[in-house]
Scaffold this active site. Sequence first.
Site, PDB file in Angstrom:
ATOM      1  CG  HIS A 287      -5.726  -6.190  -1.192  1.00  0.00           C
ATOM      2  ND1 HIS A 287      -5.859  -6.022   0.164  1.00  0.00           N
ATOM      3  CD2 HIS A 287      -4.514  -5.668  -1.524  1.00  0.00           C
ATOM      4  CE1 HIS A 287      -4.776  -5.442   0.637  1.00  0.00           C
ATOM      5  NE2 HIS A 287      -3.936  -5.227  -0.363  1.00  0.00           N
TER       6      HIS A 287
ATOM      7  CB  CYS B  12      -7.806  -8.714   3.773  1.00  0.00           C
ATOM      8  SG  CYS B  12      -6.480  -8.177   2.673  1.00  0.00           S
TER       9      CYS B  12
ATOM     10  CG  ASP C 238      -5.499   8.245 -14.630  1.00  0.00           C
ATOM     11  OD1 ASP C 238      -4.960   9.365 -14.778  1.00  0.00           O
ATOM     12  OD2 ASP C 238      -5.273   7.289 -15.392  1.00  0.00           O
TER      13      ASP C 238
ATOM     14  CB  CYS D 145     -10.533  -5.589   0.787  1.00  0.00           C
ATOM     15  SG  CYS D 145      -9.380  -6.947   0.469  1.00  0.00           S
TER      16      CYS D 145
END
Length: 379
Positions: free
Chosen positions: A339, A313, A270, A310
């Site tokens: 993104h 983009c 994480d 994404c």
Amino acid sequence: MGSASMRFGFGKVAQDGAARAGVIRTPRGEIRTPAFMPVGTAATVKAMLPESVAATGADILLGNTYHLMLRPGAERVARLGGLHRFMNWQRPILTDSGGFQVMSLAGLRKLTEEGVTFRSHIDGSKHHLTPERSMEIQALLGSDIVMCFDECPALPASDKAVAESMRLSMRWAARSKEAFGDRPGHALFGIMQGGVTRALREESAEALKEIGFDGYAVGGLAVGEGQEAMFGVLDYAPGSLPEDRPRYLMGVGKPDDIVGAVKRGIDMMDCVLPSRSGRTGQVFTRHGVVNIKNARHQDDPRPLDEDCTCPACCGYSRAYLHHVFRAGEMISGMLLTWHNLHYFQQIMAEMRAAIVEGRFTEWEAGFHAGRAQGDIEPL
Ligand SMILES: [Zn+2]
């Protein structure tokens, strides 16, 4: 909530070198590993709707016990149906124990064998956190994967200080296990400590295995020791943990940290980096880092990354992203965070496929080569 009889479990699907691909099963769904967990500190991954986080490919996210216990409060979240319902995220959630954040409140905390007394960074109110209270809070939140309450010493520290801290964490791990009790469908992970000293790391691993956990974290890394020292620990630490349980490296990291950790046998990670960087205009791509605030982007009609699927983009130019960042528009943080999270999940998906197909080494070479050729900008 899924069937109460369904238990937590981990199955390894493939191994290539030390790198592992697998599946963690929970009543709230499967987590494909290696897995990257976006951080939802205050019951939100900043600038993202939960369905957007899911669309990036995240199977699980992380919540912070320290922040949620102070605001809005664990009892309040429980009255409102638990954290999943409260934040509208139905997939698995891992909560940290609060230990790491409390320990970083230097000067505002008092540590004893029993636990930690500290003052809130929000209003100065006094709080007490123990292994037992941390288990209670994480149960009130409804966390699927609960972390043991531990202490992480600030580095640099003497071997003696690291050893004493690690042994306290191991006593707290036993108390955490006792307080966690038997909760089918929920998992408790132990946390290995011991700094960068191999003998202490191995002592910690033995102590945790003796207690017995559903999964094992490597804690106390990515706290300023540097990548080389971190990889030095990861060269042996995952191998000292049970083969049949997930291994979680806490708080890591940059894309090359993540790849290096997976290569050494880590299953879960994480980090706030992709979401935090999204808000400060720093973008991670397969060709390296892009700083969207730089003037060189102001007339650039190209997307951040031609191969990325994404929304940032697919729909927007670097010129537009530069403009909205400079103008302080909220959509800037939204698009860049999306993104970055998409890119991190893309790396995980590619690594899982490469491990299954036995070509992790080739994949890793391509990963590094792509970044070396690209337009890496100074941070
Ligand atoms: Zn993108």
